[in-house]
Write a protein that holds these residues in place. Sequence first.
Motif, PDB file in Angstrom:
ATOM      1  N   GLU A  70       0.527  -1.002  -0.041  1.00  0.00           N
ATOM      2  CA  GLU A  70      -0.018  -0.038   0.079  1.00  0.00           C
ATOM      3  C   GLU A  70       0.878   1.217  -0.052  1.00  0.00           C
ATOM      4  O   GLU A  70       0.487   2.325  -0.831  1.00  0.00           O
ATOM      5  CB  GLU A  70      -0.987  -0.110   1.301  1.00  0.00           C
ATOM      6  N   LEU A  71       1.908   1.007   0.768  1.00  0.00           N
ATOM      7  CA  LEU A  71       2.911   2.313   0.905  1.00  0.00           C
ATOM      8  C   LEU A  71       3.534   2.676  -0.696  1.00  0.00           C
ATOM      9  O   LEU A  71       3.681   3.755  -0.923  1.00  0.00           O
ATOM     10  CB  LEU A  71       3.689   2.211   1.987  1.00  0.00           C
ATOM     11  N   SER A  80      -7.660   7.762   2.980  1.00  0.00           N
ATOM     12  CA  SER A  80      -6.274   8.251   3.510  1.00  0.00           C
ATOM     13  C   SER A  80      -6.785   9.682   4.456  1.00  0.00           C
ATOM     14  O   SER A  80      -6.266   9.731   5.475  1.00  0.00           O
ATOM     15  CB  SER A  80      -5.275   8.669   2.577  1.00  0.00           C
ATOM     16  N   LEU A  81      -7.427  10.369   3.907  1.00  0.00           N
ATOM     17  CA  LEU A  81      -7.963  11.931   4.531  1.00  0.00           C
ATOM     18  C   LEU A  81      -8.754  11.327   5.723  1.00  0.00           C
ATOM     19  O   LEU A  81      -8.536  12.109   6.747  1.00  0.00           O
ATOM     20  CB  LEU A  81      -8.820  12.623   3.436  1.00  0.00           C
ATOM     21  N   VAL A 123      -2.166  18.893   8.575  1.00  0.00           N
ATOM     22  CA  VAL A 123      -1.631  17.605   8.218  1.00  0.00           C
ATOM     23  C   VAL A 123      -2.487  17.111   7.036  1.00  0.00           C
ATOM     24  O   VAL A 123      -2.047  16.327   5.960  1.00  0.00           O
ATOM     25  CB  VAL A 123      -1.492  16.437   9.279  1.00  0.00           C
ATOM     26  N   VAL A 124      -3.712  17.279   7.243  1.00  0.00           N
ATOM     27  CA  VAL A 124      -4.725  16.734   6.273  1.00  0.00           C
ATOM     28  C   VAL A 124      -4.533  17.175   5.168  1.00  0.00           C
ATOM     29  O   VAL A 124      -4.732  16.724   3.879  1.00  0.00           O
ATOM     30  CB  VAL A 124      -6.163  16.564   7.001  1.00  0.00           C
ATOM     31  N   GLY A 169      -0.284   9.407   3.284  1.00  0.00           N
ATOM     32  CA  GLY A 169      -1.511   9.210   2.560  1.00  0.00           C
ATOM     33  C   GLY A 169      -2.310  10.445   2.439  1.00  0.00           C
ATOM     34  O   GLY A 169      -2.858  10.722   1.163  1.00  0.00           O
ATOM     35  N   ALA A 170      -2.236  11.502   3.437  1.00  0.00           N
ATOM     36  CA  ALA A 170      -3.205  12.522   3.354  1.00  0.00           C
ATOM     37  C   ALA A 170      -2.324  13.507   2.202  1.00  0.00           C
ATOM     38  O   ALA A 170      -3.056  14.451   1.234  1.00  0.00           O
ATOM     39  CB  ALA A 170      -3.035  13.421   4.444  1.00  0.00           C
ATOM     40  N   ALA A 171      -0.890  13.588   2.171  1.00  0.00           N
ATOM     41  CA  ALA A 171      -0.376  14.489   1.154  1.00  0.00           C
ATOM     42  C   ALA A 171      -0.523  13.999  -0.093  1.00  0.00           C
ATOM     43  O   ALA A 171      -0.565  14.794  -1.234  1.00  0.00           O
ATOM     44  CB  ALA A 171       1.150  14.449   1.534  1.00  0.00           C
TER      45      ALA A 171
END
Length: 231
Positions: free
Chosen positions: A103-104, A159-160, A194-195, A204-206
């Motif tokens: 996933e990463l 992710s968000l 961060v979000v 994930g958010a970025a």
Amino acid sequence: CSKRPQRRWIAFAMPVTPARDRPSCTSGAEACRSGVTSFAVVSIPAEQDTSFARLVSLAVHDLRTPLATIFGFARTMERAGELDERLTRYVELIVASSEQMTELLEEVGLAARVAGGRYDPVLADVDTLELARRALPSATGTGVIVTTDAATVERALASLAEAARKHGLVDEVRLEVDGHAFSLEPVNAQAAPVVLGEQLKDLGAAVAVGAIAALGGSVELSGERLLIRLA
């Protein structure tokens, strides 16, 4: 005859300054922060495609083979059923960690394609409520049919939501659908930068913010609600 150098286009996340947008609904010093992230497009010569984004793409590609080997042999050992309880637990951890690494790598690979101008979305018709419920089963609202990269949007929404929950230190978040738009809350002052990808503390958010923008959508903070709009 010489040819003029070809140029590629790369999108970079650019936080909007207070002079460029209205402040978010916060108080005190936080009132000077903008709650919107925009994307600027920068032109670079094609001969400079030895960029970091390209290097990351190659690394992600090369990492998939050894990771697949680790995962494959771990699953084989898991299914053999000849291990004691302790070793079975270790193999389960290897399998789970391999899936997490996969996933990463997907996230990093997507980020590199977006940054390198090589993101080629796989478009399909999908209902936005169904899409939201894949990301967060408790999602509510009214959906419509849109044409988008469903897998990317689903991953972005998940992710968000996870970033808002984890970095906001809240037990759960709510996701509501209104046609082409999604509303995620609460996204408190602690989680907001961060979000939005303004503080790089959550991969994930970025990646999600950049992916939504690459699909022609937008991510904007209004009070403690994160508004995600699809094109």
